[in-house]
Design an enzyme around this catalytic site. Structure first.
Site, PDB file in Angstrom:
ATOM      1  N   PHE A 171       0.820  -1.223   0.000  1.00  0.00           N
ATOM      2  CA  PHE A 171       0.000   0.000   0.000  1.00  0.00           C
ATOM      3  C   PHE A 171       0.853   1.272   0.000  1.00  0.00           C
ATOM      4  CE2 PHE A 171      -2.278  -3.367   2.357  1.00  0.00           C
ATOM      5  CZ  PHE A 171      -3.178  -3.687   1.348  1.00  0.00           C
ATOM      6  N   ARG A 172       2.020   1.157  -0.598  1.00  0.00           N
ATOM      7  CA  ARG A 172       2.959   2.291  -0.714  1.00  0.00           C
ATOM      8  C   ARG A 172       3.417   2.845   0.635  1.00  0.00           C
ATOM      9  NH1 ARG A 172       2.342   4.004  -6.731  1.00  0.00           N
ATOM     10  NH2 ARG A 172       1.477   2.033  -7.242  1.00  0.00           N
ATOM     11  N   LEU A 173       3.261   2.036   1.664  1.00  0.00           N
ATOM     12  CA  LEU A 173       3.741   2.491   2.980  1.00  0.00           C
ATOM     13  C   LEU A 173       5.177   2.022   3.147  1.00  0.00           C
ATOM     14  CD1 LEU A 173       0.489   1.835   5.041  1.00  0.00           C
ATOM     15  CD2 LEU A 173       1.335   3.988   4.100  1.00  0.00           C
TER      16      LEU A 173
END
Ligand SMILES: Cc1cc2nc3c(=O)[nH]c(=O)nc-3n(C[C@H](O)[C@H](O)[C@H](O)COP(=O)(O)O)c2cc1C
Length: 193
Positions: A171-173
């Site tokens: 989640f692009r974290l």
């Protein structure tokens, strides 16, 4: 795990990339600045990395060579997509010693050594046969002899003051750790993705 020393971390990641058997695990984008301050980037191969810095070899009369002569600062980027890892490095650049350049030149295949003489890297070349003719000329010149290192060919060592390690996360974290050299000590900070 967070290492106190970014070189240990870098070597671990590079080894992982090498163990995967991917082509050019040591390929990196090297950015320099031209005389008008425009960034200029190209891929080069990393040949050595230890606590002294990141070493690459090239023709010092090339565009990058002139740029590094005018402004000895550069940035490197490594990206191993199979591992979801990126490393960014910033630092100052110095020439490697003649001995170091000689030692690396001696490990290159003979035709690459001849190529280093034949190629006027980054200069205009009107037609390919002209390059091939130069290769033949230098083959004749060094026939039966070891190929000496051209005086304009050698290494640069980037001495880093900042190294960022980026790990892909769902989640692009993503995870980002930035090492900075402050008063001779490496400090590390985690930043938002
Ligand atoms: C995978 C790859 C590896 C390369 N490795 C080198 C290298 O180690 N040294 C080098 O001088 N050029 C290397 N090149 C060529 C450079 O990208 C570039 O074309 C050349 O150095 C001239 O750059 P300049 O005109 O900015 O000086 C490589 C290119 C690729 C695609």
């Amino acid at each position: 795990m967070t290492y106190p020393n970014p070189f240990t971390q870098f070597q671990e990641w590079l080894k992982k990339a090498e163990d995967l058997g991917i082509p050019y695990p040591n390929a990196m984008t090297v950015s320099t600045l031209d005389e008008n301050g425009w960034p200029d980037s190209r891929i080069l191969l990393l040949k050595e990395c230890d606590e002294d810095g990141f070493v690459f070899f090239t023709n010092k009369q090339s565009v990058k060579g002139h740029q590094l002569n005018n402004c000895p600062r550069a940035a490197l980027v490594f990206y191993w997509k199979e591992l979801g890892l990126q490393v960014r490095v910033q630092g100052t650049v110095e020439d490697t010693s003649d001995d170091e350049s000689d030692a690396y030149f001696a490990t290159r295949p003979r035709l690459s050594q001849i190529g280093a003489w034949a190629s006027l890297q980054s200069s205009p070349l009107n037609d390919r046969p002209f390059l091939e003719k130069r290769v033949e000329e230098f083959e004749a010149r060094f026939h039966g002899k070891p190929v000496a290192r051209p005086p304009y060919w050698g290494g640069y060592r980037l001495i880093p003051h900042k190294i960022e390690f980026w790990t892909e996360q769902p989640f692009r974290l993503h995870d980002r750790l930035i090492y900075k050299l402050e008063e001779g000590e490496w400090g590390v900070t985690r930043v938002y993705p």
